[in-house]
Design an enzyme around this catalytic site. Structure first.
Site, PDB file in Angstrom:
ATOM      1  N   SER A   1       1.002  -1.129  -0.055  1.00 27.42           N
ATOM      2  CA  SER A   1      -0.002  -0.050   0.100  1.00 27.42           C
ATOM      3  C   SER A   1       1.079   1.233   0.133  1.00 27.42           C
ATOM      4  O   SER A   1       2.036   1.149   0.341  1.00 27.42           O
ATOM      5  CB  SER A   1      -0.900   0.005   1.159  1.00 27.42           C
ATOM      6  OG  SER A   1      -1.627   1.128   1.319  1.00 27.42           O
TER       7      SER A   1
ATOM      8  N   TYR B   1      -1.462  -0.404  10.649  1.00 31.34           N
ATOM      9  CA  TYR B   1      -1.720  -0.883   9.132  1.00 31.34           C
ATOM     10  C   TYR B   1      -0.416  -0.310   8.360  1.00 31.34           C
ATOM     11  O   TYR B   1       0.077  -1.197   7.817  1.00 31.34           O
ATOM     12  CB  TYR B   1      -2.744  -0.091   8.820  1.00 31.34           C
ATOM     13  CG  TYR B   1      -3.230  -0.605   7.182  1.00 31.34           C
ATOM     14  CD1 TYR B   1      -3.656  -1.865   6.987  1.00 31.34           C
ATOM     15  CD2 TYR B   1      -2.780   0.285   6.163  1.00 31.34           C
ATOM     16  CE1 TYR B   1      -4.198  -2.061   5.801  1.00 31.34           C
ATOM     17  CE2 TYR B   1      -3.167  -0.049   4.842  1.00 31.34           C
ATOM     18  CZ  TYR B   1      -3.781  -1.262   4.606  1.00 31.34           C
ATOM     19  OH  TYR B   1      -3.984  -1.721   3.403  1.00 31.34           O
TER      20      TYR B   1
END
Length: 305
Positions: A173, A186
Site C-alpha cells: 500500500s 496498518y
C-alpha cells in the site's frame, strides 16, 4: 587496472539498463501467458481479491482461493464456475495462523499441484488512533498483513526454487511507504510486507533464480469497502481508485513482470519528493493533499480485503 575495468563494465551496464527502461516506457513489455499457471490468491472472498481471481480466471489460470470467510470465498468460486472459464478451488484458511496456512498449503499441493503465482492480498485495517488501538488488533494487523506472507512463501517457494519458475506478488500500500494518521498498525504492517518482498527479491537474484519474479503493489485507497468513508482533498492527484482500474493495472504489472507498481502515478513523484524535500515543505504538501485527515470519515474498522 581492475578498478578501471570494473568501472567501465558498470557504466556500460548502467547505460544499457537506462536505455532499456526508456524503451519500455515508450513500448510496453510483452505480457506473459498465464494459461495453466496455478494462481493462489489470499483474501479472495471479496474486494480486490475477488476481482483479481475473476481476472486471472479469464486469462486461463487455475485458481486457488483462500479466505477465512468461507461463505464469501465460495461465492467467488461460484462466480468463476458460472462463467466456465477456468478450474477453481476454494479453501477456508486463516492466513494469520501459521499452522492453518501450512495445513491448507499441504492440501493444495496434494489436490491441485504446486502454486506458481502467489498473490498475498489478504489484509485487515483497524483505522484507530494508536493509543485507542487494542493490543489484539495490533497483533491481528501484523499477523494478517505481514506475517502471513512469510508463511505462504515458506510453503510455496521451495517448489518454485526447484523449478526456477514462479511469481511472488505482494499487495502492499501507499501506507507501506509513508505514515498516515489513524493507521499506525496498518502502515507498520504494510511497511513490513514491502520490506519482506523486496528483500526476498534480492535473495532470489543472488541465488540466480531469474525465472522467479517478484511484484510489489502499492496503491492509494481503492473503493472496495475496506476504507469506507475515507476521502481525498486532491482527487486529481490522489484519487480514491476505482477497483476495475486497480485490478487492470495490477494484472498488467504481474504479466509484464514489473517489480514495482505504485498507483496513481503521482505516488512516484511523491516518493521522489520525500527523499529530499525539507520537512516543513513536505508537511505543507501533505497538508495540501489532505493526507493528515484522510481517515476522518472512516466508518468501519471490521472490513477485510
Amino acid at each position: 587496472m581492475n578498478v578501471f575495468l570494473d568501472t567501465s563494465i558498470f557504466l556500460g551496464k548502467f547505460l544499457y539498463y537506462f536505455l532499456e527502461s526508456l524503451f519500455y516506457k515508450i513500448i510496453s513489455k510483452k505480457k506473459k501467458d498465464v494459461t495453466g499457471e496455478i494462481v493462489l490468491i489470499t483474501g479472495a472472498a471479496s474486494g480486490l481479491g475477488r476481482l483479481l481471481a475473476i481476472k486471472f480466471a479469464r486469462l486461463g489460470a487455475i485458481l486457488v482461493l483462500w479466505d477465512i470467510n468461507k461463505e464469501g470465498n465460495m461465492e467467488t468460486c461460484r462466480m468463476i464456475k458460472e462463467k466456465q472459464v477456468a478450474k477453481v478451488f476454494a479453501y477456508t484458511c486463516d492466513c494469520s495462523n501459521r499452522q492453518d496456512v501450512y495445513r491448507a498449503a499441504d492440501q493444495v499441493k496434494k489436490e491441485v499441484g504446486n502454486v506458481t503465482i502467489l498473490i498475498n492480498n489478504a489484509g485487515v485495517v483497524t483505522g484507530r488512533e494508536f493509543l485507542k488501538t487494542p493490543d489484539h488488533m495490533v497483533e491481528r494487523s501484523f499477523l494478517t498483513n505481514a506475517m502471513s506472507h512469510f508463511w505462504t512463501c515458506k510453503a510455496f517457494l521451495p517448489a518454485m526454487l526447484e523449478a526456477n519458475h514462479g511469481h511472488l506478488v505482494c499487495i502492499s500500500s501507499i501506507a507501506g511507504m509513508t505514515g498516515i494518521n489513524g493507521l499506525s498498525d496498518y502502515c507498520a504492517s504494510k511497511f513490513a510486507a514491502y520490506g519482506f518482498a523486496e528483500s526476498l527479491h534480492f535473495e532470489l537474484r543472488l541465488l540466480q533464480k531469474t525465472n522467479i519474479k517478484t511484484t510489489i503493489i502499492c496503491p492509494y485507497f481503492i473503493q472496495t469497502g475496506m476504507f469506507e468513508g475515507c476521502s481525498t482533498n486532491c482527487p486529481s492527484l490522489l484519487p480514491i481508485l476505482e477497483p476495475e482500474y486497480a485490478v487492470r493495472k495490477i494484472v498488467d504489472a504481474i504479466l509484464q513482470e514489473n517489480l514495482y507498481l505504485y498507483m496513481p502515478k503521482f505516488i512516484y513523484f511523491m516518493v521522489f519528493l520525500k527523499s529530499f524535500l525539507p520537512l516543513k515543505l513536505g508537511l505543507l504538501l501533505a497538508e495540501y493533499l489532505g493526507t493528515f485527515n484522510v481517515m476522518d470519515g472512516f466508518t468501519d474498522s471490521r472490513k477485510k480485503n
